[in-house]
Design an enzyme around this catalytic site. Sequence first.
Site, PDB file in Angstrom:
ATOM      1  N   ALA A  29      56.342  17.693  19.783  1.00 18.08           N
ATOM      2  CA  ALA A  29      56.529  17.295  18.388  1.00 18.08           C
ATOM      3  C   ALA A  29      56.261  15.799  18.164  1.00 18.08           C
ATOM      4  CB  ALA A  29      57.951  17.652  17.957  1.00 18.08           C
TER       5      ALA A  29
ATOM      6  N   ARG B  93      48.616  22.116  13.272  1.00 18.47           N
ATOM      7  CA  ARG B  93      49.715  22.883  13.870  1.00 18.47           C
ATOM      8  C   ARG B  93      50.868  22.895  12.861  1.00 18.47           C
ATOM      9  NH1 ARG B  93      51.357  21.956  19.822  1.00 18.47           N
ATOM     10  NH2 ARG B  93      51.866  24.159  19.546  1.00 18.47           N
TER      11      ARG B  93
ATOM     12  N   ASP C 133      61.026  21.295  17.828  1.00 18.10           N
ATOM     13  CA  ASP C 133      59.833  21.059  17.022  1.00 18.10           C
ATOM     14  C   ASP C 133      60.190  20.859  15.556  1.00 18.10           C
ATOM     15  OD1 ASP C 133      57.352  21.474  18.907  1.00 18.10           O
ATOM     16  OD2 ASP C 133      58.948  22.790  19.541  1.00 18.10           O
TER      17      ASP C 133
ATOM     18  N   ASN D  96      61.935  25.806  18.566  1.00 14.22           N
ATOM     19  CA  ASN D  96      61.427  25.181  19.791  1.00 14.22           C
ATOM     20  C   ASN D  96      60.548  26.211  20.490  1.00 14.22           C
ATOM     21  OD1 ASN D  96      61.351  22.884  21.591  1.00 14.22           O
ATOM     22  ND2 ASN D  96      62.488  24.139  23.036  1.00 14.22           N
TER      23      ASN D  96
END
Length: 373
Positions: free
Chosen positions: A57, A98, A243, A253
């Site tokens: 992240a 993403r 994340d 995550n």
Amino acid sequence: MNVKMDGVEMDVLAVWREGSVVKMVDQRKLPHSFEIIDLKDHKETAWAIKVMVTRGAGSIGCAAGFGMAQAALEAAYLPDKDFMVYLNDAADTIRATRPTAANLFKAVDKCLEAADWGKVSIKVENIVKAAEYILNDDIKATEEIAKAGGRLIKDGFKILTHCNAGALAYIGLGTALAPIRQAHRDGKNVFVWVDETRPRGQGARITAWELEQEGIPYALIADNAAGYYMQRGEVDMVIVGADRIAANGDTANKIGTYEKAVVAFENKIPFWVAAPGMTIDLQTKTGDNIEIEERDPEEVTKMWGLNDAGEPTTISIAGVGTNARNPAFDVTPAKFIDGFITEHGLIQRPFIEAFYSLFASPGIPPGNKYAGT
Ligand code: RI2
């Protein structure tokens, strides 16, 4: 981080900027080779985020900020209106790489905010400064996470971690690995169970490599083995990165984190999430609102590594045409999480109140139905 590769020692960041070029450690090649890749414009940087040259992240947040700085430099000669069109297009390109990690979106927004006043040359300067600020702020946050989380780790602890939440995922000391590094540097005897983390193998390829570099004792285990060690009393705590953390504490995550949290809960093992404010997204009320990235099924049906001759090779582990699905993240409900290790210290229940008082102003909106979760 300090890297020893083929007898050469160097100090590198996962992502950095040199003028209009963004540089990244190519994490797709680790641990078998250590290569730095140059991205010459914001489109190349967006590509590198998408294919996971860099990942984690924090690192993709920094890369996103630098991509915005590249876009600003590319458009610096344009009149203001065209400059802003170019910048907003670049923001869309970067946001489309993403979807799950909060850091990427926050970084893009911070760079756009830096462009909301002044003539073009001032905007360019402010965007570049904003991108550099994100990186430096992240580094400081990981140092605070190390201190706060290090205190949770007792001498002799065996800690389980999932995926890679180290210096390559979050620039500086990492998130989940920061407290472990601190405890090790403080002379505590720590041991880490490293989940392999299929399908991309970030645990096997990157976490094991980072721990090896630092001389922290560890053992790599198949993802399926974590429950076995938890049940046998061989795990004292679990620490993972994140994340995106929703306002109520639900945490996205790496896929598989949810399972580890449930098994930890069942075995009364403390489960902590290490992440700074950049990963906490108060706009996202619960985990149900987090978009989960679904990646190419080939990441599941194939694997990459070195063959016995030491050559990089991709192999198929499933039959040709096998149907596969590949969600990259899952959401761990807040009820399975003992607390968050942040740059402002340890946060325990009720999460939402602490999140609003530390990471937003002016506080919890009146009547918030998630209060107290
Ligand atoms: P930091 C990773 O995702 C994993 O979910 C990992 O736990 C997280 O990023 C770590 O990020 P991916 O980008 O909290 O490898 O360390 O798919 O930033």
